[in-house]
Design a protein around this motif. Structure first.
Motif, mmCIF file in Angstrom:
data_model
loop_
_atom_site.group_PDB
_atom_site.id
_atom_site.type_symbol
_atom_site.label_atom_id
_atom_site.label_comp_id
_atom_site.label_asym_id
_atom_site.label_seq_id
_atom_site.Cartn_x
_atom_site.Cartn_y
_atom_site.Cartn_z
ATOM 1 N N LYS A 35 0.831 -1.205 0.000
ATOM 2 C CA LYS A 35 0.000 0.000 0.000
ATOM 3 C C LYS A 35 0.864 1.253 0.000
ATOM 4 N N ILE A 40 1.123 4.324 -2.781
ATOM 5 C CA ILE A 40 1.021 5.777 -2.596
ATOM 6 C C ILE A 40 2.233 6.470 -3.191
ATOM 7 N N PHE A 60 1.970 6.592 -6.835
ATOM 8 C CA PHE A 60 0.921 7.548 -7.201
ATOM 9 C C PHE A 60 1.463 8.980 -7.158
ATOM 10 N N ILE A 61 2.139 9.293 -6.050
ATOM 11 C CA ILE A 61 2.670 10.642 -5.881
ATOM 12 C C ILE A 61 3.772 10.915 -6.899
ATOM 13 N N GLY A 88 2.266 11.605 -10.230
ATOM 14 C CA GLY A 88 1.696 12.958 -10.263
ATOM 15 C C GLY A 88 2.777 14.002 -10.439
ATOM 16 N N LEU A 89 3.856 13.856 -9.668
ATOM 17 C CA LEU A 89 4.926 14.853 -9.738
ATOM 18 C C LEU A 89 5.637 14.820 -11.081
ATOM 19 N N SER A 127 3.616 16.483 -13.653
ATOM 20 C CA SER A 127 3.600 17.942 -13.511
ATOM 21 C C SER A 127 4.924 18.542 -13.969
#
Lengths: 155, 226, 245, 229
Positions: free
Chosen positions: A7, A11, A14-15, A18-19, A22
């Motif tokens: 888990k 995360i 996932f982070i 996202g970064l 971006s």
């Protein structure tokens, strides 16, 4: 792998995803023209549209400064030593405004290619010289590169 | 393993009931020290809670009971010492621990605009899947039949407390940590909750509870703070 | 290394060590300050364009460049506070915030005095100025959060977290205002020979002033931290003994 | 009695649904930021000048600032009720990662406080005489930018949730952090009408949104732990 480890890894992935997306978007944005800062060459080549509100940065061309006797109207040319753009301005110029000095002007390019400035700011360059050195340099025929304004805003 | 009771200066800890030797130690704390605003709340505090046991924590106001419960649950980490879940540090098995922990705080976690049903559904769903029939049955059992769909601000404090206690009926958490659960309950509520604690302990669960109420359960330990 | 690290975390150890260093630091600071200030004010040649105004550079540049170091400093100290719960790190976060606010305010003020003569305006919404102003606001936010939270432990962690978030934000703000509006000059590269622009007669006094201001920063930070140590450890035995002496 | 554990996804949905349900039951809380946005935006023509040309110049900034202030006003009730009634402790004690639960609360909060503002913005833009070709840009940039306000504000409100009087300190902490979004949003409207690349600005706003989705809930979660501690 223990479930909570999986888990946590989820995360982190996932982070990280996202970064990294971006960062990719920022890199893409950097490749686009978003700051509307133009050099005299870009304006002279017609990159800025007529009537478009832009900023222009360059040096005041030697011998181009003319002012009206009875009003605050001034006319000068700004140059990046490749091309020049005539600037028309009505108002009080900053103290440091003088020929050979860097300026930033805000305004629009009119149909005749004259830059109608609504504001002129002196951009003092990043070079410091004593008056004697300056005189010596001038006497030696110093190149304009010594005090040339950087064509792009610092980033 | 540290014994459940250690005579420490300033800490009055005693056991009333003998500890079952066969059951496994669920949660134990060693050498706990906590200081708040330059005041030492407790130091050299040791405890163990085994399966089937109820640990009652007593102490005057401001003696650090709630702080201790927060520390045990991991809501507060400004302490020194070690707390272990089945003999291992909690951080290494956080998900197992939080899956097996049911905490009802001083503030019971009941949203005022939601109904008992909606509140219960959410708090349960943070841990385990529940069906609406189970929710209705649990609410009926704690005496909220007919109030399932009324917003909680229309209920009395005792009824709100009962709404939070309905979780005890649904959850399969092995460790219950309850902060002053008896305060707003009436006589019926008291015996209901006591019955719940008893059957939880009988089923091999453990309870840590702060209260001054005299608990009648088989395997009771008491600890006084301050 | 680890021992050294945990030892450094002890306020008492820091207090004693810094007590030994302080006189030397202060003496060096005064030396550099006197030499730097005299040189900068009296002997630096006038700039061919800006004349004497240029001399404010010797205050503005050191102060402004140091004021950029506060958020990284606080973010590092804040991380240490959150991860290792080191009290000394929190004290640094606490005392650095007001100090940083003063440095930032001074950088803005000195820059604005310089600006009025060179750019022709006291204030302009330029990238660097705006980002420094927002850094000041963020620092003030951290200071007021600290004063609003009663519980010292919660305040320590909240401010540590806000310092880290703020540090990231200062970077983002800096970039965002840069493409928003830019007038400030780029950084100067200094020449080695005196017959070039930016020769040694300009940068040596600047270097001296830079060292002096950095020392001033260090000394203020140490003094403020020592104050904070005494305040927080006032009930401990060693502070009591210190007061007795 | 071994029961099926919820997956993190189920806990995420349950939290999202709960917060939406609460918002639905407290319609006033939902309406207030919205009303605030309308009122603040309409104060500018009154306070500055009703002259259509001047309004057109400031319209983008007015809309963005009003949206920022409305989001700030709405932030306060993100964690307050949960803090006061103890639900926050339940959230923190869930076996699921706090990151996703906080994200769920943030999303629910934006859906009830941010989205209505975005939806009504073209109407206000019309009243402020924003050039009509900018409506779409305004709408899209607000759609990308207001969630960032919510996510950043969430950190500030999580840090201050335990305080008695938190209104102003929340503003002092949150507003400077929101500046980059404000700059990107207003520049996007202004510069694209001057011919700058729209996709560049959208990329920047998208980058800010993704970065804050990735990082802000972590910081909010840490801040909530500090506040409950």
């Amino acid at each position: 792998m223990k479930p909570h480890r999986r888990k946590r890894l989820g995360i982190i992935l996932f982070i990280a995803a996202g970064l990294s997306v971006s960062v990719g978007l920022i890199l893409y944005a950097m490749s686009q023209n978003i700051d509307l800062f133009y050099t005299p060459t870009q304006v002279a080549e017609g990159e800025a549209e007529v009537g478009q509100r832009i900023r222009i940065g360059g040096m005041v061309k030697e011998g181009s400064y003319e002012s009206a006797e009875d009003s605050l109207q001034v006319r000068f040319e700004t140059t990046d030593y490749v091309n020049s753009v005539p600037i028309y301005f009505e108002g009080i110029l900053p103290d440091l405004f003088r020929e050979g000095q860097g300026i930033v002007a805000e305004g629009t390019v009119d149909a005749e290619g004259i830059f109608q400035a609504s504001r002129v700011l002196a951009k003092h360059d990043e070079n410091y010289m004593s008056q004697e050195v300056k005189a010596a340099l001038d006497a030696a025929g110093a190149t304009p590169e010594n005090h040339q304004l950087s064509p792009q805003p610092e980033s | 393993m540290t014994p459940a009771t250690v005579d420490t200066p300033g800490q009055d800890i005693g056991t009333d009931a003998s500890q079952s030797l066969t059951s496994a130690v669920m949660l134990d704390g060693t050498d706990l020290f906590c200081e708040r605003d330059d005041r030492i709340l407790f130091e050299q505090l040791n405890f163990t809670v085994s399966e089937g046991q109820v640990l009652q924590i007593k102490g005057s106001n401001g003696s650090g009971k709630t702080t201790l419960l927060h520390i045990l649950c991991g809501l507060n980490d400004s302490y020194q010492g070690s707390i272990r879940w089945y003999g291992q540090a909690i951080e290494t098995q956080a998900e197992e621990f939080y899956g097996a922990l049911l905490y009802i705080g001083h503030r019971v976690g009941v949203n005022k605009v939601l109904t008992p049903l909606e509140n219960l559904r959410w708090t349960c769903s943070l841990q385990q899947q529940v069906s609406d029939t189970e929710l209705y049955r649990a609410l009926a059992e704690v005496g909220l039949r007919g109030f399932e769909e009324s917003q909680c601000f229309t209920l009395s404090a005792g009824q709100q407390q009962r709404a939070s206690l309905a979780r005890l009926l649904i959850s399969d958490a092995r460790l219950w940590v309850l902060d002053e659960p008896f305060t707003t309950l009436d006589a019926g509520g008291l015996s209901l909750l006591e019955g719940l604690l008893r059957s939880h302990a009988d089923a091999g669960g453990a309870v840590i509870v702060t209260t001054h109420h005299d608990l009648r359960v088989a395997d009771l330990q008491q600890m006084t703070l301050g | 290394m680890w021992l050294w690290f945990s030892k450094l975390g002890s306020p008492k150890w820091f207090y004693e060590l810094s007590g030994k260093w302080l006189p030397w630091l202060i003496a060096t600071m005064i030396l550099f300050l006197v030499i730097g200030a005299t040189w900068a004010l009296l002997y630096v040649p006038q700039d061919y364009q800006q004349g004497l105004t240029n001399r404010i550079m010797y205050v503005h540049v050191p102060v402004a460049s140091l004021s950029l170091s506060f958020f990284p400093l606080m973010a590092v100290a804040g991380t240490i506070t959150l991860v290792w719960k080191m009290k000394l790190a929190d004290m640094v976060v606490k005392v650095a915030a007001p100090l940083g606010a003063w440095f930032t305010a001074l950088a803005l003020a000195s820059g604005s005095i310089w600006g009025v003569d060179t750019w022709g305006t006291w204030w302009i919404w330029d990238g660097r100025l705006t980002s420094l102003l927002l850094q000041l606001f963020l620092l003030l936010g951290i200071i007021s959060l600290r004063s609003a939270l009663e519980d010292s432990d919660a305040a320590a962690r909240a401010c540590a977290l806000l310092s880290i978030v703020g540090c990231i934000n200062v970077v983002v703000i800096k970039y965002s205002v840069d493409w928003w509006n830019t007038l400030h000059q780029p950084g100067t590269t200094f020449g080695m020979s005196s017959d070039q622009p930016n020769g040694p007669e300009f940068w040596i006094p600047l270097l001296i002033m830079g060292i002096a201001v950095a020392l001033f920063f260090t000394v203020s930070l140490i003094l403020a931290t020592r104050n904070e140590i005494l305040e927080r450890e006032r009930r401990s035995q060693w502070v009591q003994e210190l007061v007795q002496e | 009695m071994n029961k099926q554990r919820t997956s993190t996804g189920q806990a995420f949905w349950a939290t999202l649904q709960r917060d939406l349900l609460i918002a639905y039951k407290r319609k006033n809380d939902m309406a207030n930021p919205f009303m605030f946005f309308l009122i603040v935006a309409s104060l500018f023509p009154i306070g500055i000048s009703p002259d259509p040309e001047r309004l057109a110049e400031i319209a983008a900034g007015v809309l963005w600032i009003s949206a920022l202030l409305a989001s700030l006003l709405a932030m306060d009730n993100l964690y307050r009720a949960d803090y006061e009634d103890g639900s926050l402790e339940q959230l923190l004690l869930s076996p699921h990662p706090l990151y996703f639960l906080v994200l769920a609360k943030n999303i629910a909060h934006w859906l009830v406080s941010g989205l209505p503002v975005v939806l009504v913005s073209p109407l206000i833009a019309y009243m402020l005489n924003l050039p009509s070709e900018s409506y779409m840009i305004l709408f899209v940039t607000l759609l990308l930018g207001t969630p960032v306000f919510s996510l950043l504000g969430s950190i500030g409100v999580a840090l201050t949730v335990g305080l008695g009087s938190r209104g102003l300190i929340l503003a002092v902490i949150t507003l400077p952090m929101s500046v980059p979004v404000l700059i990107a949003g207003t520049l996007a409207i202004e510069q694209t009408s001057n011919g700058a690349s729209l996709s560049g600005f959208l990329a920047i706003l998208g980058a800010m949104l993704l970065a804050s989705i990735s990082v802000a809930p972590l910081a909010s979660g840490a801040a909530l732990r500090i506040s409950v501690n």
